[in-house]
Design a protein around this motif. Sequence first.
Motif, mmCIF file in Angstrom:
data_model
loop_
_atom_site.group_PDB
_atom_site.id
_atom_site.type_symbol
_atom_site.label_atom_id
_atom_site.label_comp_id
_atom_site.label_asym_id
_atom_site.label_seq_id
_atom_site.Cartn_x
_atom_site.Cartn_y
_atom_site.Cartn_z
ATOM 1 N N LEU A 1 0.830 -1.213 0.000
ATOM 2 C CA LEU A 1 0.000 0.000 0.000
ATOM 3 C C LEU A 1 0.860 1.256 0.000
ATOM 4 C CD1 LEU A 1 -2.724 -1.125 2.582
ATOM 5 C CD2 LEU A 1 -3.048 -0.772 0.124
ATOM 6 N N ASN B 1 2.455 1.662 -3.419
ATOM 7 C CA ASN B 1 1.480 2.085 -4.430
ATOM 8 C C ASN B 1 1.167 3.571 -4.342
ATOM 9 O OD1 ASN B 1 -0.382 1.240 -6.606
ATOM 10 N ND2 ASN B 1 -1.957 1.922 -5.163
ATOM 11 N N CYS B 2 1.315 4.145 -3.157
ATOM 12 C CA CYS B 2 1.106 5.599 -3.018
ATOM 13 C C CYS B 2 2.176 6.382 -3.773
ATOM 14 C CB CYS B 2 1.125 5.982 -1.531
ATOM 15 S SG CYS B 2 -0.282 5.351 -0.604
ATOM 16 N N ASN C 1 2.229 4.255 -8.560
ATOM 17 C CA ASN C 1 0.880 3.728 -8.720
ATOM 18 C C ASN C 1 0.843 2.558 -9.711
ATOM 19 O OD1 ASN C 1 -2.088 3.896 -8.348
ATOM 20 N ND2 ASN C 1 -2.035 4.368 -10.534
ATOM 21 N N CYS D 1 -5.339 -0.441 -11.052
ATOM 22 C CA CYS D 1 -6.270 -1.394 -10.419
ATOM 23 C C CYS D 1 -5.591 -2.167 -9.287
ATOM 24 C CB CYS D 1 -6.836 -2.354 -11.443
ATOM 25 S SG CYS D 1 -7.551 -1.567 -12.886
ATOM 26 N N LEU E 1 -5.894 -2.150 -5.944
ATOM 27 C CA LEU E 1 -6.752 -2.725 -4.909
ATOM 28 C C LEU E 1 -7.506 -3.944 -5.438
ATOM 29 C CD1 LEU E 1 -7.732 -2.431 -2.015
ATOM 30 C CD2 LEU E 1 -9.585 -0.959 -2.840
ATOM 31 N N VAL F 1 -5.071 -6.879 -5.653
ATOM 32 C CA VAL F 1 -4.737 -7.426 -4.338
ATOM 33 C C VAL F 1 -5.892 -8.243 -3.775
ATOM 34 C CG1 VAL F 1 -4.194 -6.833 -1.941
ATOM 35 C CG2 VAL F 1 -3.039 -5.647 -3.805
ATOM 36 N N LEU F 2 -7.105 -7.698 -3.842
ATOM 37 C CA LEU F 2 -8.261 -8.415 -3.300
ATOM 38 C C LEU F 2 -8.500 -9.725 -4.047
ATOM 39 C CD1 LEU F 2 -10.765 -5.458 -2.690
ATOM 40 C CD2 LEU F 2 -9.465 -6.742 -0.978
#
Length: 359
Positions: free
Chosen positions: A49, A52-53, A56, A59, A61, A64-65
Amino acid sequence: MKFMARIKCGLRAFVETLMRPSDWLRNIHGRRNLSRIILTGGIFLLAGLILNCRWNFPCFLGFVLAFLFIGGMALWAAVHFPGKIKSIVAAVVNQPRAKKAIRVYHLYCDSSPLYIIVPLAVAVIFGIGGCSMFGAMALNPTLIWVLILFFLVVYISMIGYLQYIVLALYIWNLASGSGKYEKLPKSMVECVPARLDWLQDLTKLSHTYRSRFFTLGSSYIIAFGAFCWLPEMQANTSAPAFYVLWSIIFLAIVFLFPVVSVLEYRWIKKIVEQLKSSYIEDLEEESNLNRAAVSYAPAAERLAQTLCAIQIMNSSDYPLKSVWTACYAAVLSIFNFSASMATVMQAVPNLSSVFQQIS
């Protein structure tokens, strides 16, 4: 020299450990090890996370999910398998008809280089193929993090996939073995082959793996299909890698899963038929021995043997019939085929450029 010898010993031990996934997967059950894994996983996700900030990833998130869901289900299946198959093998270890199946177990369940070669090959093929066809995958720390997560999930998934194939091989060899089943229970309550504990457990394991891996297959198809058509990923659907990767998915998931499912059903039915034959043979042998020992057999004993034989022949030809699991597998088979074909067919107009690239 001693340092190099230690490195070689360490590498050898590491390779041997990877060849025996049942051993290191079993350690996850420990409360201490589980807490360490959760802590390490939490730190890894937090690092992703943060990265990624700064860099970038498209997609992020969703990626990851999706892969956490796939990884969690694959890990559960891989951990669940060794204990169950071990108890089933132990129940039939002294049966002459199970010799071929037990050989398969020792060749591929206990330890096999396939648990290293296949996961590595699949992870590398899909990793390189994905990076070559997704234009949005610029090399940066976040991409490296994503590839690590992808590699770990694919690695665990492929261990479970190999276990799924090994289970099918075990059932097939059990169904095609020679000889007969011996020392089967003969009471009126136990004299039903389909109700034998080990056969019930084997069928449950087959159903469980079928449901889990149809779901996993659908998840991979949805995830890969979505990334192929999300504008943010800038997928090049005219690249040869697109068709190569979808061909592997179609063969390994869309085609193989339904075929294995149907074959396992037939093989388990065959095992039940063989058990019935073995029961009847045992009853005939016992009847012949009784006749040889005395000039006549008591009427009650003959009646019990006759009733037992009738019960065996009229008993169920399959241990566990579940309409829900059969429908679930059928629906997912149709979905996997439809989703795969729909994704590939959208790229068919680009086939001419694919052939030009290959030539």
